[in-house]
Design a protein around this motif. Structure first.
Motif, PDB file in Angstrom:
ATOM      1  N   LEU A  33       0.334   8.204  -5.490  1.00  0.00           N
ATOM      2  CA  LEU A  33       0.737   7.595  -6.767  1.00  0.00           C
ATOM      3  C   LEU A  33       0.354   6.116  -6.813  1.00  0.00           C
ATOM      4  N   VAL A  34       0.578   5.412  -5.711  1.00  0.00           N
ATOM      5  CA  VAL A  34       0.294   3.976  -5.664  1.00  0.00           C
ATOM      6  C   VAL A  34      -1.206   3.708  -5.643  1.00  0.00           C
ATOM      7  N   LYS A  35      -1.948   4.465  -4.825  1.00  0.00           N
ATOM      8  CA  LYS A  35      -3.366   4.163  -4.619  1.00  0.00           C
ATOM      9  C   LYS A  35      -4.290   4.830  -5.634  1.00  0.00           C
ATOM     10  N   GLU A  36      -3.909   6.025  -6.115  1.00  0.00           N
ATOM     11  CA  GLU A  36      -4.834   6.797  -6.947  1.00  0.00           C
ATOM     12  C   GLU A  36      -4.287   7.130  -8.333  1.00  0.00           C
ATOM     13  N   GLY A  37      -2.973   7.047  -8.507  1.00  0.00           N
ATOM     14  CA  GLY A  37      -2.385   7.326  -9.813  1.00  0.00           C
ATOM     15  C   GLY A  37      -1.885   8.756  -9.972  1.00  0.00           C
ATOM     16  N   PHE A  38      -1.071   8.962 -11.001  1.00  0.00           N
ATOM     17  CA  PHE A  38      -0.422  10.256 -11.252  1.00  0.00           C
ATOM     18  C   PHE A  38      -1.440  11.373 -11.453  1.00  0.00           C
ATOM     19  N   ASP A  39      -2.479  11.101 -12.232  1.00  0.00           N
ATOM     20  CA  ASP A  39      -3.446  12.148 -12.569  1.00  0.00           C
ATOM     21  C   ASP A  39      -4.213  12.659 -11.354  1.00  0.00           C
ATOM     22  N   LYS A  40      -4.390  11.815 -10.353  1.00  0.00           N
ATOM     23  CA  LYS A  40      -5.107  12.236  -9.127  1.00  0.00           C
ATOM     24  C   LYS A  40      -4.182  12.933  -8.134  1.00  0.00           C
ATOM     25  N   ALA A  41      -2.890  12.915  -8.407  1.00  0.00           N
ATOM     26  CA  ALA A  41      -1.921  13.492  -7.466  1.00  0.00           C
ATOM     27  C   ALA A  41      -1.794  14.996  -7.678  1.00  0.00           C
ATOM     28  N   GLU A  73      13.804  10.131  -6.368  1.00  0.00           N
ATOM     29  CA  GLU A  73      15.137  10.258  -5.773  1.00  0.00           C
ATOM     30  C   GLU A  73      15.227   9.489  -4.460  1.00  0.00           C
ATOM     31  N   ARG A  74      14.181   9.605  -3.644  1.00  0.00           N
ATOM     32  CA  ARG A  74      14.181   8.885  -2.363  1.00  0.00           C
ATOM     33  C   ARG A  74      14.187   7.376  -2.586  1.00  0.00           C
ATOM     34  N   HIS A  75      13.378   6.911  -3.521  1.00  0.00           N
ATOM     35  CA  HIS A  75      13.296   5.482  -3.808  1.00  0.00           C
ATOM     36  C   HIS A  75      14.632   4.970  -4.361  1.00  0.00           C
ATOM     37  N   ASN A  76      15.233   5.741  -5.271  1.00  0.00           N
ATOM     38  CA  ASN A  76      16.528   5.348  -5.827  1.00  0.00           C
ATOM     39  C   ASN A  76      17.605   5.274  -4.751  1.00  0.00           C
ATOM     40  N   GLN A  77      17.571   6.206  -3.813  1.00  0.00           N
ATOM     41  CA  GLN A  77      18.559   6.198  -2.731  1.00  0.00           C
ATOM     42  C   GLN A  77      18.408   4.960  -1.852  1.00  0.00           C
ATOM     43  N   ILE A 112      11.490  -3.775  -2.405  1.00  0.00           N
ATOM     44  CA  ILE A 112      11.333  -2.773  -1.343  1.00  0.00           C
ATOM     45  C   ILE A 112       9.913  -2.214  -1.352  1.00  0.00           C
ATOM     46  N   ASP A 113       9.455  -1.793  -2.515  1.00  0.00           N
ATOM     47  CA  ASP A 113       8.091  -1.273  -2.673  1.00  0.00           C
ATOM     48  C   ASP A 113       7.723  -1.447  -4.138  1.00  0.00           C
ATOM     49  N   PRO A 114       7.382  -2.683  -4.545  1.00  0.00           N
ATOM     50  CA  PRO A 114       7.182  -2.955  -5.969  1.00  0.00           C
ATOM     51  C   PRO A 114       6.075  -2.137  -6.618  1.00  0.00           C
ATOM     52  N   LYS A 115       5.006  -1.856  -5.879  1.00  0.00           N
ATOM     53  CA  LYS A 115       3.914  -1.064  -6.458  1.00  0.00           C
ATOM     54  C   LYS A 115       4.390   0.356  -6.769  1.00  0.00           C
ATOM     55  N   LEU A 116       5.135   0.941  -5.844  1.00  0.00           N
ATOM     56  CA  LEU A 116       5.673   2.274  -6.083  1.00  0.00           C
ATOM     57  C   LEU A 116       6.687   2.237  -7.214  1.00  0.00           C
ATOM     58  N   HIS A 117       7.537   1.218  -7.223  1.00  0.00           N
ATOM     59  CA  HIS A 117       8.556   1.091  -8.266  1.00  0.00           C
ATOM     60  C   HIS A 117       7.905   1.055  -9.648  1.00  0.00           C
ATOM     61  N   ARG A 118       6.815   0.316  -9.766  1.00  0.00           N
ATOM     62  CA  ARG A 118       6.124   0.202 -11.050  1.00  0.00           C
ATOM     63  C   ARG A 118       5.547   1.556 -11.478  1.00  0.00           C
ATOM     64  N   LEU A 180       8.091  -6.962 -10.700  1.00  0.00           N
ATOM     65  CA  LEU A 180       7.060  -5.982 -11.028  1.00  0.00           C
ATOM     66  C   LEU A 180       5.948  -6.526 -11.910  1.00  0.00           C
ATOM     67  N   HIS A 181       6.264  -7.504 -12.729  1.00  0.00           N
ATOM     68  CA  HIS A 181       5.243  -7.996 -13.657  1.00  0.00           C
ATOM     69  C   HIS A 181       4.701  -9.370 -13.283  1.00  0.00           C
ATOM     70  N   HIS A 182       5.321  -9.999 -12.291  1.00  0.00           N
ATOM     71  CA  HIS A 182       4.814 -11.299 -11.836  1.00  0.00           C
ATOM     72  C   HIS A 182       4.687 -11.290 -10.317  1.00  0.00           C
ATOM     73  N   SER A 183       4.351 -10.138  -9.755  1.00  0.00           N
ATOM     74  CA  SER A 183       4.325  -9.994  -8.296  1.00  0.00           C
ATOM     75  C   SER A 183       3.308 -10.910  -7.628  1.00  0.00           C
ATOM     76  N   ALA A 184       2.210 -11.218  -8.339  1.00  0.00           N
ATOM     77  CA  ALA A 184       1.154 -12.043  -7.744  1.00  0.00           C
ATOM     78  C   ALA A 184       1.640 -13.459  -7.450  1.00  0.00           C
ATOM     79  N   ILE A 185       2.607 -13.932  -8.218  1.00  0.00           N
ATOM     80  CA  ILE A 185       3.088 -15.312  -8.040  1.00  0.00           C
ATOM     81  C   ILE A 185       4.553 -15.345  -7.595  1.00  0.00           C
TER      82      ILE A 185
END
Length: 207
Positions: A33-41, A73-77, A112-118, A180-185
């Motif tokens: 999901l993080v590296k390739e996106g939903f459609d590639k999963a 569910e895992r991320h929320n936990q 915790i994992d902002p890319k996954l969260h987004r 999530l929207h200003h992670s670069a800075i």
């Protein structure tokens, strides 16, 4: 009319080996999901990255949507474990100190994992798993309101339900947008400044 995706597991892993398979599938889904996106999963791709057969995947999950829900569910936990710990830690502390720890926990949770969260925030509507988010939000509101009820003498607001909604929503929105929207800075220094300002905002409203 499009068929609603199946999001419930076919069965739950009970033995150590089967739990390892499920963990590998969920972790592989998160990475894709993080590296390739939903459609590639696709289920084939998830099984390949997890190092298991597609047949093994289908023993536990009916499709990729169910695996995405398992990731949610895992991320929320993980997030709620951190939030619960912070609220237990501040249960007897005065308002300003407690709010500061809650704000810090919210920002820490989003980091915790902002890319996954987004990615998960974007895919929740596609998987039809809004109930997972609602349950998560309900627990956060209950925990915050419990604190306010125990410290009602320290606050000027009388409607604790509304105050809980205002505070939790404000903290969540600020943490979510910043990370999530200003992670670069978004540095550690910026996190500390945001904690200071959000604490001032919430305490000022409550008192």
């Amino acid at each position: 009319m499009a068929r609603k995706p199946l999001t419930k597991p076919r069965k739950h892993a009970s033995q150590e080996r089967s739990r390892a398979t499920v963990d590998a599938l969920v972790e592989a889904t998160a990475r894709i999901l993080v590296k390739e996106g939903f459609d590639k999963a696709s289920t084939n791709r998830i099984a390949e990255v997890a190092g298991v057969s597609v047949g093994s995947l289908y023993q536990y999950y009916p499709g990729k949507e169910a695996l995405v829900v398992a990731v949610i569910e895992r991320h929320n936990q993980e997030i709620m474990q951190l939030v619960r710990g912070a609220l237990a830690e501040v249960a007897a502390q005065p308002l300003e100190k407690a709010v500061r720890r809650m704000v810090a926990a919210a920002i820490e949770a989003h980091r915790i994992d902002p890319k996954l969260h987004r990615v998960l925030a974007e895919q929740i509507p596609r998987t039809g798993s809004l109930e997972n988010v609602e349950a998560f939000n309900r627990e956060a509101h209950v925990l915050f309101r419990t604190y306010l009820e125990a410290h009602s003498a320290e606050v000027r607001v009388t409607d604790l339900g509304l105050a809980t909604y205002v505070c939790v929503t404000s903290i969540e929105a600020l943490a979510h947008t910043a990370v999530l929207h200003h992670s670069a800075i978004f540095s550690d220094e910026m996190a500390e400044r945001l904690i200071d300002e959000t604490t001032r905002l919430v305490v000022g409203y409550l008192q």
